[in-house]
Motif scaffolding. Structure first.
Motif, PDB file in Angstrom:
ATOM      1  N   MET A 253      69.045   2.807   3.935  1.00 36.57           N
ATOM      2  CA  MET A 253      68.510   3.183   2.636  1.00 36.57           C
ATOM      3  C   MET A 253      66.987   3.036   2.632  1.00 36.57           C
ATOM      4  O   MET A 253      66.268   3.931   2.180  1.00 36.57           O
ATOM      5  N   TYR A 254      66.502   1.896   3.182  1.00 33.35           N
ATOM      6  CA  TYR A 254      65.050   1.679   3.177  1.00 33.35           C
ATOM      7  C   TYR A 254      64.350   2.514   4.246  1.00 33.35           C
ATOM      8  O   TYR A 254      63.140   2.638   4.233  1.00 33.35           O
TER       9      TYR A 254
ATOM     10  N   ALA B 252      67.687   6.088  -3.857  1.00 29.11           N
ATOM     11  CA  ALA B 252      68.578   5.015  -3.417  1.00 29.11           C
ATOM     12  C   ALA B 252      68.299   3.739  -4.199  1.00 29.11           C
ATOM     13  O   ALA B 252      69.224   3.041  -4.639  1.00 29.11           O
ATOM     14  N   VAL B 253      67.000   3.449  -4.425  1.00 33.57           N
ATOM     15  CA  VAL B 253      66.628   2.241  -5.165  1.00 33.57           C
ATOM     16  C   VAL B 253      67.130   2.334  -6.603  1.00 33.57           C
ATOM     17  O   VAL B 253      67.640   1.357  -7.166  1.00 33.57           O
TER      18      VAL B 253
ATOM     19  N   ILE C  19      73.716  -0.015  -9.904  1.00 35.43           N
ATOM     20  CA  ILE C  19      74.853  -0.797  -9.405  1.00 35.43           C
ATOM     21  C   ILE C  19      74.754  -2.240  -9.894  1.00 35.43           C
ATOM     22  O   ILE C  19      75.748  -2.828 -10.320  1.00 35.43           O
TER      23      ILE C  19
ATOM     24  N   GLU D 153      70.664   1.523  -6.625  1.00 34.12           N
ATOM     25  CA  GLU D 153      70.850   0.069  -6.485  1.00 34.12           C
ATOM     26  C   GLU D 153      70.685  -0.615  -7.853  1.00 34.12           C
ATOM     27  O   GLU D 153      71.427  -1.530  -8.199  1.00 34.12           O
TER      28      GLU D 153
ATOM     29  N   VAL E  43      63.927  10.073  -1.245  1.00 33.87           N
ATOM     30  CA  VAL E  43      65.251   9.583  -0.864  1.00 33.87           C
ATOM     31  C   VAL E  43      65.341   8.078  -1.144  1.00 33.87           C
ATOM     32  O   VAL E  43      66.321   7.598  -1.731  1.00 33.87           O
ATOM     33  N   ILE E  44      64.292   7.354  -0.752  1.00 33.88           N
ATOM     34  CA  ILE E  44      64.285   5.905  -0.983  1.00 33.88           C
ATOM     35  C   ILE E  44      64.301   5.619  -2.482  1.00 33.88           C
ATOM     36  O   ILE E  44      65.052   4.763  -2.961  1.00 33.88           O
TER      37      ILE E  44
ATOM     38  N   GLN F 166      63.104  -1.482  -8.005  1.00 35.78           N
ATOM     39  CA  GLN F 166      64.506  -1.768  -8.317  1.00 35.78           C
ATOM     40  C   GLN F 166      64.621  -2.596  -9.599  1.00 35.78           C
ATOM     41  O   GLN F 166      65.413  -2.274 -10.485  1.00 35.78           O
TER      42      GLN F 166
ATOM     43  N   ILE G 132      61.284  -3.263  -3.995  1.00 35.36           N
ATOM     44  CA  ILE G 132      61.810  -4.384  -4.786  1.00 35.36           C
ATOM     45  C   ILE G 132      61.302  -4.271  -6.221  1.00 35.36           C
ATOM     46  O   ILE G 132      62.073  -4.389  -7.189  1.00 35.36           O
TER      47      ILE G 132
ATOM     48  N   ARG H 133      78.684  -6.350  -2.798  1.00 35.24           N
ATOM     49  CA  ARG H 133      78.718  -5.000  -2.255  1.00 35.24           C
ATOM     50  C   ARG H 133      79.736  -4.904  -1.132  1.00 35.24           C
ATOM     51  O   ARG H 133      79.975  -5.867  -0.415  1.00 35.24           O
TER      52      ARG H 133
ATOM     53  N   GLY I 279      65.211   5.641   4.515  1.00 36.87           N
ATOM     54  CA  GLY I 279      65.127   6.935   3.841  1.00 36.87           C
ATOM     55  C   GLY I 279      66.097   7.955   4.391  1.00 36.87           C
ATOM     56  O   GLY I 279      65.847   9.157   4.313  1.00 36.87           O
ATOM     57  N   LEU I 280      67.199   7.481   4.964  1.00 32.02           N
ATOM     58  CA  LEU I 280      68.199   8.431   5.469  1.00 32.02           C
ATOM     59  C   LEU I 280      69.043   8.956   4.309  1.00 32.02           C
ATOM     60  O   LEU I 280      69.250   8.265   3.314  1.00 32.02           O
TER      61      LEU I 280
END
Lengths: 410, 241
Positions: B117-118, A10-11, A17, A14, A6-7, A334, A331, B106, B120-121
């Motif tokens: 986000m960090y 998301a990264v 984006i 990012e 999940v992380i 990303q 980091i 943002r 992990g949701l």
């Protein structure tokens, strides 16, 4: 779902984006990779096209050939001095050498040929049936002349596709009768198209006939059994040198040369020459691709530069992210993903563009430009290697930032 | 009867010394002891150079003490590595900074989601919690705006919402009103007061007595030592400094 996945997702989003947030800069950076990959793809295609052309042109020559020709002197571009004579009995002697699988004594001349009201000047090659192998001739329709034609000096010919076009306008020539001088010859077969030869000559403007037929019906017998050269085919590349030495021994004997006399013939190893020509083609491809590769290196430096600027500009952002819980790995990922994404997009666009431009150029110039899976592999490899190579230093720099210092950064 | 919870913050003989390249040492904190229980509202004050920023960095797990121990919720954090500290910052601490520290490109809701986000949701959980946190600071309807499109006070409320989304044990605010006018400052401090009433542990680092007054307890630091620790109303700067 695993928290790390999940992380990671998301990264990645990012990273995407922030690429979108700086559209112009991202585009210009991507352009460097697009141009680089495009250039490499085009150059590789150009190199392959050249190699294909060379191979096609060399297709007129059979594999593992030795060519025996008379030794003669040339002065001021004019043939002069004494010239030895190669004869068909030399060819007969060579036939007994170990690992020799085909021997064709060759007589080559130019003759005007005619069919009904059409006529055409073409190369005429007279040889044995083995010339099909040594000259790498394949039959499109009809058949090649055979041993019986040889023995009987039967007036038959096999013709190339240019002759078919010039005399028959593309119609099936097999069974038709053409005239050379006043002599009628029956067309027994049509050869497969070969295209241009090494010197740019048309390899399909050719008429083949049995050497016996040529002697009896065309040439007469001023010097009996004289041929211009003999082509000998060796069964395997490994045996070429050995066969060459053997032929030398056999020919000296047949030609009754004294032990201290120099050879009055020359044996050329065609395979060696072909390999040289082919390797020139290969070197050319590598050279072209390498030059194009330089632009790729420049492109990747562009990515690295952009990423370094980006890390400096976003020092505060990195500080914020770290303060609210981003691990160093997040980091790193990303920034690395940003660089990989840019180089991936650039590589894909560059690849498509390169293939497209190659095809267009090929169509315009009339060459078949190959599209190889190597090109696709190359583009993907470049995307990953360049992305990681250009991104790792800036990403490490971002990772090493102290959050306290980074938050203070204005 | 439930067992007594460990203090949210416990530091014992905490020292911090900065080592410079030239071999010089700058000791900043000289052995602090401090305990903050769950549900407290504490202001940490001190003049410039007193060491309060250093203390704030250590309390926020952005920096490590040179010596001494630091526990959050009974867990020793002063010996943790970088990644463990990142998790603590993410899950135990809600930061509110003087400069808001929002990501300017943002949207409000995206900024609110970053800590999740960090963590992990998933996206749905993030949306739900972010909307709730923004409602808490009365920013419903502003989700898609950029930070540049709202006032400083609202930006600070976004930062508070961001600090709340992972339900931290501690809200840690560093000069939260430093960039705000007095009216907006009042609004922001009232939010902290409300959150404290709801049970949140709040620690505010400030040099403004007006801001400190919102707290119940005051810790005054000078020259790297705690000079006062008690009721905010009974504190007199001159007498204790």
């Amino acid at each position: 779902m695993d928290r790390r996945i999940v992380i990671a997702r998301a990264v990645a989003s990012e990273a995407w984006i922030s690429i979108k947030a700086n559209k112009l800069r991202s585009f210009l950076t991507t352009l460097g990779i697009i141009i680089g990959v495009c250039a490499v793809v085009i150059m590789v295609a150009a190199g392959q096209t050249v190699q294909n052309m060379i191979n096609q042109q060399l297709s007129g020559i059979g594999a593992n050939l030795l060519i025996i020709r008379p030794e003669f002197t040339t002065q001021g571009g004019l043939r002069g001095g004494t010239q030895s004579i190669i004869r068909t009995n030399d060819a007969d002697a060579i036939r007994n050498v170990r690992n020799i699988i085909a021997v064709s004594p060759m007589v080559m001349t130019t003759r005007q040929i005619a069919y009904k009201s059409q006529n055409f000047a073409t190369q005429l090659i007279a040889s044995t049936t083995d010339v099909a192998k040594t000259g790498n001739y394949e039959i499109e329709s009809g058949r090649f002349f055979d041993e019986r034609d040889m023995r009987g000096a039967v007036p038959v010919v096999v013709i190339g596709s240019t002759i078919q076009q010039e005399l028959f306008h593309g119609a099936d020539p097999v069974g038709e009768v053409i005239r050379i001088g006043n002599v009628p010859f029956t067309v027994k077969g049509l050869l497969k198209t070969k295209g241009q030869g090494i010197g740019g000559q048309d390899q399909d403007a050719v008429v083949l006939m049995p050497i016996t037929t040529f002697r009896r019906r065309i040439f007469g017998t001023r010097i009996p059994n004289r041929v211009q050269m003999i082509m000998a085919q060796v069964s395997d590349e490994r045996f070429i040198e050995e066969a060459k030495l053997q032929i030398e021994v056999v020919l000296r004997e047949t030609r009754r040369l004294k032990p201290d006399a120099e050879n009055d013939f020359i044996i050329d190893n065609m395979t060696e020459m072909l390999n040289t020509i082919r390797s020139v083609g290969l070197y050319l491809s590598v050279l072209l691709a390498s030059i194009a590769g330089i632009s790729l290196v420049v492109g990747s430096i562009g990515i690295m530069n952009m990423m370094l600027v980006s890390v400096s500009e976003r020092t505060r952002e990195i500080g914020i992210r770290k303060a609210i819980g981003a691990k160093n790995s997040s980091i790193l990922m990303q920034f690395l993903l940003e660089s990989i994404l840019i180089s991936f997009i650039g590589s894909m666009v560059g690849m498509v563009l390169g293939i497209g431009l190659g095809q267009i150029a090929g169509a315009v110039m009339g060459y078949a430009v190959p599209i190889s899976y190597m090109t696709v592999l190359l583009a993907v490899a470049v995307a990953i290697v360049v992305g990681v190579a250009a991104g790792i230093v800036p990403a490490m720099k971002a990772t090493r930032l102290d959050p306290i210092e980074a938050l203070r950064y204005q | 009867m439930s067992a007594k919870l460990p203090p949210v913050i416990k530091i014992a003989s905490l020292h911090k010394t900065y080592y410079m390249d030239g071999g010089q040492n700058y000791p900043v904190l000289h052995g602090l002891d401090l305990k903050i229980e769950a549900g407290e509202f504490v202001a940490i004050m001190g003049p410039s150079g007193s060491g309060k920023s250093t203390l704030m960095n250590i309390l926020g797990c952005l920096d490590k003490p040179t010596r001494g121990e630091y526990y959050i919720d009974g867990v020793l954090v002063s010996k943790m590595n970088q990644d463990e500290l990142a998790d603590v910052r993410n899950q135990k601490i809600g930061f509110v900074f003087q400069g808001f520290n929002l990501l300017m490109q943002r949207s409000i809701i995206d900024n609110t989601k970053i800590p999740m986000m960090y963590l992990g949701l998933t996206g749905a959980e993030q949306d739900e919690r972010a909307m709730k946190a923004l409602a808490h600071v009365k920013l419903t309807g502003f989700e898609t705006r950029l930070p540049t499109q709202i006032s400083g006070g609202m930006q600070q409320r976004v930062a508070i919402a961001r600090a709340l989304v992972n339900s931290p044990s501690l809200l840690l605010a560093d000069e939260p009103t430093g960039n705000l006018d007095s009216k907006t400052s009042d609004e922001v401090m009232k939010i902290f007061t409300d959150l404290n009433r709801e049970g949140k542990t709040v620690v505010v680092i400030t040099h403004e007595p007006d801001v400190a007054r919102y707290a119940k307890r005051l810790v005054y630091i000078k020259d790297g030592l705690i000079k006062y620790d008690g009721d905010v109303k009974k504190f007199k700067a001159g007498a204790n400094g």
